[in-house]
Design a protein around this motif. Structure first.
Motif, short mmCIF file in Angstrom:
data_model
loop_
_atom_site.label_atom_id
_atom_site.label_comp_id
_atom_site.label_asym_id
_atom_site.label_seq_id
_atom_site.Cartn_x
_atom_site.Cartn_y
_atom_site.Cartn_z
N PRO A 35 6.46 -8.19 -12.98
CA PRO A 35 5.05 -7.61 -13.09
C PRO A 35 4.15 -7.97 -12.16
N PHE A 36 3.35 -7.02 -11.54
CA PHE A 36 2.18 -7.68 -10.49
C PHE A 36 1.38 -8.78 -11.03
N SER A 55 -1.90 -5.63 -1.27
CA SER A 55 -2.25 -5.69 -2.88
C SER A 55 -2.77 -7.15 -3.27
N TRP A 56 -2.40 -8.08 -2.34
CA TRP A 56 -3.25 -9.44 -2.54
C TRP A 56 -4.83 -9.27 -2.19
N LEU A 57 -5.14 -8.45 -1.20
CA LEU A 57 -6.48 -8.27 -0.87
C LEU A 57 -7.21 -7.51 -2.13
N LEU A 58 -6.55 -6.56 -2.45
CA LEU A 58 -7.17 -6.00 -3.69
C LEU A 58 -7.16 -6.70 -4.77
N ILE A 91 4.13 -4.75 1.21
CA ILE A 91 3.71 -3.98 2.53
C ILE A 91 4.88 -2.87 2.60
N SER A 92 5.60 -2.64 2.07
CA SER A 92 6.72 -1.64 2.56
C SER A 92 6.43 -0.40 1.43
N THR A 127 -5.42 4.91 -2.99
CA THR A 127 -5.97 5.16 -4.37
C THR A 127 -4.98 4.78 -5.23
N LYS A 128 -3.64 5.04 -5.16
CA LYS A 128 -2.65 4.75 -6.27
C LYS A 128 -2.57 3.22 -6.11
N LEU A 129 -2.59 2.61 -5.02
CA LEU A 129 -2.65 1.18 -5.13
C LEU A 129 -3.78 0.24 -5.92
N GLN A 130 -4.87 1.11 -5.56
CA GLN A 130 -5.95 0.49 -6.18
C GLN A 130 -5.77 0.67 -7.84
N ASN A 131 -5.53 1.76 -8.21
CA ASN A 131 -5.28 2.01 -9.76
C ASN A 131 -4.06 1.17 -10.35
N TYR A 132 -3.07 1.00 -9.51
CA TYR A 132 -2.06 0.17 -9.95
C TYR A 132 -2.38 -1.26 -10.14
#
Length: 523
Positions: A431-432, A206-209, A147-148, A238-243
């Motif tokens: 890693p994510f 990130s979890w929701l994505l 979240i940060s 958009t960056k968060l989606q790509n990642y």
């Protein structure tokens, strides 16, 4: 794009940071309770072995010194089990719900602990609390990192460390005025408060994505960036989606930069992930951090801190000294929060462990000079009078203040880096795709080490004497300084993507400690 930039500029820094602090604080109530639990044996054990009975005059339950090591270990044994479960549970139901899930059992266990009248029941309740604390590990660690903002992640993570230290301070402070049973009831308030607070904060974007809930993820990010419109977070989202998309992809799809249509990784796939270099390198780093954290002398003393302080002949009241020490822990956390962005994690850690090593050697030399040969803090007869400690205070005289100074300096230095920074590294180096799973394994591994360290302390001190044990742990700290100098990278102001890219490069070994910023390769 100009309209978007204009809207972003209208959001003040305070407004952007405030929701991140609120969400972190809500989660940190459970970290606060973990700190309370870490300090709780320090007020229980002295009461049950008769070393500190003035606040518990009606206490009838008694245990032996050998049983104290088991009591301290029960929580550490149960904690890894919870940690191992926390990853899969967190991935399944989300970070927020995983935290909420443990609050009610924690509240009930604390209340029951205040009424417990037998050693087996206390041990069971310690295990239950330890299990619940383990269950909150993966969600609480990953939630803050996800979240940060990258520039705020270090500070937000160190606030968690401060909450932990504040929990220790509160329990030891209450231990000056209340019986350990009353303190247990007070501790029950905080997990229940966490339950209420977490209901009002959003789930990790990130979890929701990860669950393909794009609208919910966007709403969550808007809340976390200052209750702004979707246009204000468009670029970051958009960056968060790509990642997220890249991190979820299998290796062949990621290399070809195409959308992965393969099935989601199974549990066996996640186990295989551990064998990969991009996972093994950060896992080895985190394991080393946890090992040197748990085998740092002042951390191992925690359950026995009152009797250890008395055994050194320190002139001050032992209970008051522990409160002062805990207060220094809070000051150290505040120092860490205010300096981590400017000094950096690596430099802070190496300075911290260097000071801890020097203080350990100094305290050991003090013990060999002033304490009788073979002196330990454990007494053969647990219910004898406190004449032994009165005697040693008379032997060391005013030199006891030297031991006090060394202990307090060691406490401050430990809280800055040795115990303050591992939590941050766990939240950001994995890693994510398997972050929560690996966070659970890493914290489970930490508490296995904690269990070994706590259980063996009694034997090491009785075998080597108190100053000999301090020297032993000082040597371990010195080894830690050498090891971490060679493998600890600087992750301050590096994004999670930068860190993952660094460890995913198979050409780099664990001793390659320079992580480049962004895609431009700037160090």
């Amino acid at each position: 794009m100009e309209k978007i930039a204009e809207e972003v500029q209208q959001v003040s820094t305070f407004r952007r940071i405030l929701p991140q602090i609120l969400a972190t604080t809500a989660k940190n109530l459970i970290i606060f309770n973990l700190g309370e639990f870490a300090a709780f044996p320090s007020i229980v054990i002295p009461s049950l072995i008769g070393v500190c009975s003035e606040l518990n005059p009606e206490e009838t339950l008694r245990i032996t010194p050998a049983q104290t090591s088991w009591l301290s270990s029960f929580a550490h044994v149960a904690h890894p089990i919870g940690s191992l479960l926390s990853g899969p549970v967190c991935d399944k139901i989300g970070r927020r719900k995983a935290i909420l899930m443990v609050t009610i059992p924690l509240t009930v266990a604390w209340v029951m602990l205040g009424f417990a009248q037998s050693f087996p029941l206390i041990s069971i309740l310690f295990s239950v609390i330890g299990l619940c604390m383990g269950m909150k590990e993966a969600p609480s660690i990953t939630y803050v990192s996800e979240i940060s903002e990258p520039t705020m992640r270090g500070m937000m993570s160190t606030i968690a460390v401060m909450s932990y230290n504040f929990g220790i301070f509160i329990v030891l402070g209450f231990g000056l005025k209340f019986s350990w049973r009353q303190v247990a009831w007070i501790c029950a308030v905080f997990p229940f408060s966490c339950l209420i607070a977490v209901l009002f904060v959003p789930e990790s974007p990130s979890w929701l994505l990860l669950k393909d809930r794009l609208n919910d993820a966007e709403k969550s990010l808007c809340w976390l960036r200052g209750w702004v419109s979707p246009q204000s977070v468009h670029q970051e989202f958009t960056k968060l989606q790509n990642y997220s998309e890249t991190s979820r992809s299998c290796i062949p799809c990621a290399k070809q930069s195409i959308k992965c249509q393969h099935p989601k990784p199974t549990f066996c796939d996640k186990i295989k992930e551990i064998k990969r270099k991009r996972t093994l390198k950060p896992f080895l780093l985190v394991t080393c951090l946890h090992f040197f954290f748990e085998f740092c002398g002042i951390i191992i003393w925690q359950p026995y801190i009152i009797q250890v302080i008395k055994a050194f002949g320190i002139p001050l009241n032992a209970n008051l000294t522990t409160v002062i020490s805990a207060g220094l822990g809070i000051s150290a956390s505040a120092f860490l929060i205010s300096t981590v962005k400017t000094i950096g994690r690596r430099r802070l850690y190496l300075t911290s462990i260097s000071i801890v090593t020097l203080c350990s050697f100094g305290l050991s030399i003090y013990g060999f000079i002033f304490l009788p040969w073979g002196w330990t803090s454990f007494r053969k007869y647990p219910f004898e009078s406190s004449d032994k400690f009165d005697y040693i205070r008379g032997v060391v005289g005013d030199y006891g203040y030297l031991a006090l100074a060394l202990i307090l300096i060691m406490q401050f230095a430990t809280k800055i880096g040795v115990s303050g920074l591992p939590h941050i590294f766990v939240s950001e180096v994995f890693p994510f795709k398997s972050r929560t799973f690996l966070c659970g394994i890493a914290t489970a591994n930490q508490y296995v080490l904690a269990s070994i360290a706590t259980k063996t302390y009694y034997n090491i001190e009785t075998w080597l004497s108190l100053p000999g044990a301090i020297l032993f742990y000082g040597i371990i700290s010195f080894v830690g300084l050498i090891v971490m100098y060679n493998i600890m990278p600087e992750t301050e102001q590096r994004s999670l993507e930068d860190i993952e890219r660094h460890y995913s490069d198979n050409k780099k070994s664990i001793t390659d400690i320079y992580i480049c910023k962004g895609s431009n390769g700037v160090k």
